[in-house]
Design an enzyme around this catalytic site. Sequence first.
Site, PDB file in Angstrom:
ATOM      1  N   ALA A 133      70.806  12.830 -71.971  1.00 44.72           N
ATOM      2  CA  ALA A 133      70.757  13.442 -73.308  1.00 44.72           C
ATOM      3  C   ALA A 133      69.425  14.130 -73.556  1.00 44.72           C
ATOM      4  O   ALA A 133      69.141  14.549 -74.672  1.00 44.72           O
ATOM      5  CB  ALA A 133      71.027  12.384 -74.372  1.00 44.72           C
ATOM      6  N   ASP A 198      57.506  13.242 -68.857  1.00 49.88           N
ATOM      7  CA  ASP A 198      58.315  12.128 -69.360  1.00 49.88           C
ATOM      8  C   ASP A 198      57.722  10.764 -68.989  1.00 49.88           C
ATOM      9  O   ASP A 198      57.675   9.844 -69.807  1.00 49.88           O
ATOM     10  CB  ASP A 198      59.751  12.232 -68.808  1.00 49.88           C
ATOM     11  N   TYR A 248      67.438  23.942 -63.549  1.00 52.53           N
ATOM     12  CA  TYR A 248      66.045  23.497 -63.692  1.00 52.53           C
ATOM     13  C   TYR A 248      65.233  23.957 -62.471  1.00 52.53           C
ATOM     14  O   TYR A 248      64.178  24.578 -62.599  1.00 52.53           O
ATOM     15  CB  TYR A 248      66.017  21.973 -63.811  1.00 52.53           C
TER      16      TYR A 248
HETATM   17  C1  GLA Z   1      62.764  17.349 -68.048  1.00 54.51           C
HETATM   18  C2  GLA Z   1      61.713  17.051 -67.002  1.00 54.51           C
HETATM   19  C3  GLA Z   1      60.288  17.250 -67.579  1.00 54.51           C
HETATM   20  C4  GLA Z   1      60.148  18.614 -68.270  1.00 54.51           C
HETATM   21  C5  GLA Z   1      61.318  18.857 -69.213  1.00 54.51           C
HETATM   22  C6  GLA Z   1      61.303  20.249 -69.788  1.00 54.51           C
HETATM   23  O1  GLA Z   1      62.714  16.404 -69.074  1.00 54.51           O
HETATM   24  O2  GLA Z   1      61.830  15.717 -66.543  1.00 54.51           O
HETATM   25  O3  GLA Z   1      59.342  17.076 -66.561  1.00 54.51           O
HETATM   26  O4  GLA Z   1      60.019  19.627 -67.323  1.00 54.51           O
HETATM   27  O5  GLA Z   1      62.575  18.661 -68.585  1.00 54.51           O
HETATM   28  O6  GLA Z   1      60.193  20.409 -70.609  1.00 54.51           O
END
Ligand code: GLA
Length: 416
Positions: A133, A198, A248
Site C-alpha cells: 500500500a 523507508d 520503479y
Molecule cells: C519506495 C522505495 C523508496 C522510495 C519510494 C519513492 O517506497 O522503497 O526507497 O524510492 O518508493 O519515493
Amino acid sequence: MNQKISNSIERLNSEFTKRYGNEPEFIASAPGRVNLIGEHTDYNDGFVFPVAIDKYIHIAVQRRSDRKVQLHAVDMREECTFSLDHIDKDDTPQWAKYIKGVAHYLQELVLHDTRHVMNGLSAVITGDVPISAGLSSSAALEVASSYAFLAASGLAISNTINRNFGKIELIEIPLMKLAALCQRAENEFAGVNCGIMDQSISLLGKADHALFLDCRALDYKQVPLNLTNLQIVICNTNVKRELAASEYNKRRAECENGVQILKKWLPNITSLRDVTLDEFKKYEVELPEITQKRCRYVVEENTRVLNAVDALSKSDIETFGMLMNASHAGLRDLYEVSCDELNMLTEIAQNINGVLGSRMTGAGFGGCTVNLVRTEVVDELRTNVMREYTKQTGIKPDIYVCNVGDGARINWISQS
Ligand code: GLA
C-alpha cells in the site's frame, strides 16, 4: 508503551504461547511510514521528508541456543525455517526473503564488528501495516527482524536497551548503517531496487517529528512538526501496486540515463541531486522527451523538499501544503507514477477548503495518498472520499488518521 502496541503484544503473546508452549522473551516492533514530500528522490541522492506512523510489524521472539530460525507469519498463515549456517533465497516465501536477507548481512556485520556469532530464534510475526500500500511494510519487517536477531544474540543498540534486562551487551551500530543493511537485504534477497528512505525512517522515526534526510550524505535531522489543529490523514486506494516493481526500476534507469547525458555539459555531476533548476533549464533540450520529464520532476522535487522544510520551520503550513500539491502534479504529469485512483483521491481532497495539501505517497501505481488536513474538516474529507471514490471506482477506500510515532523498539516481556 502505547495502548495500540500493548494490545498487539497481548495478541502476539497468546499466538506465541499457542505455538511454542511458553511466552516470548521480547517483541521487536518497527513502524511503517508515510512520506510527506520528497518522492523518488532517495535513489537520486536527494532529500526526503517522511514520518513514522502508528502502524507496526511486530516479531515475538524466543532465543534459541542453536542456529535455527523458525518463523511463523500469522497473517500469511505461512512458516519458514532455515539455519543461519546456510541462508539461500530458493523455495522461500517473499516475506521471508526480507528476513533471510537481514539475517545474512547482519551476521556478516556482527561477526566482523563485534566477533559475536549470531543465535537462532523462534518467532511469530504479525502487524497492521497494510501490505503493498506504499506504507513500507517490507522496510518495517526488515527493521524489526534486524532488532530481533541482535537481541536474540544478546546484543542491542543503545535505543533498544532496557535497564531491567540483564544479559544484553551494548554494541555500536549507527542506525544509518543498519538502514543501509536492511536496504541491501531488500535489493539483493527480495530483488527490489529500493532506496534508503523507508528503512531510515522506520529506525529513526520520532513522535511528532518528521525526518529530513539527505540521502547522499546520510545526514539527518528530526524536525518538529508542531501540527496544532492539523492532522495527517492517509487515504488508501486499495489498489495494489501491480506495476510498481518494473516501472520503479525503469524510472531509476531513466534518471541515470539523464545524468549520463547531462554530464557532457555538467561533467562534475554524479546524480540529479547535483543539478540546479537553472542548469537543468539550460540543458534539458539535450535530453530525449521522456528522460527530460523524469529528470525535471526529480530536480524540482528536491527543491520542493528544501522549501517545504523551510516553510515548516516558519510554521507556514499553507506553503507546505501547496508544495505537496505541486509534488503530486509532478508525479502525475512528469514522473508518471500515479494512477486514476490516486489522482481521484487527491482531487477529492484538494477540493475541500481546509485540506492544505494532498499527494500520492510511496512508489505509486496504487497505494495511498497523504493529506495535511485542518482538524475541523477531517470528517468532511472522510465523508467525501468514502462517497465520491466509492461511487467512481466501485472500490471502498480505507482512511487512517495517523499519529506520528517513534522508530523501532524492543519490548522485553520476560527476564528468563
Ligand atoms: C519506495 C522505495 C523508496 C522510495 C519510494 C519513492 O517506497 O522503497 O526507497 O524510492 O518508493 O519515493
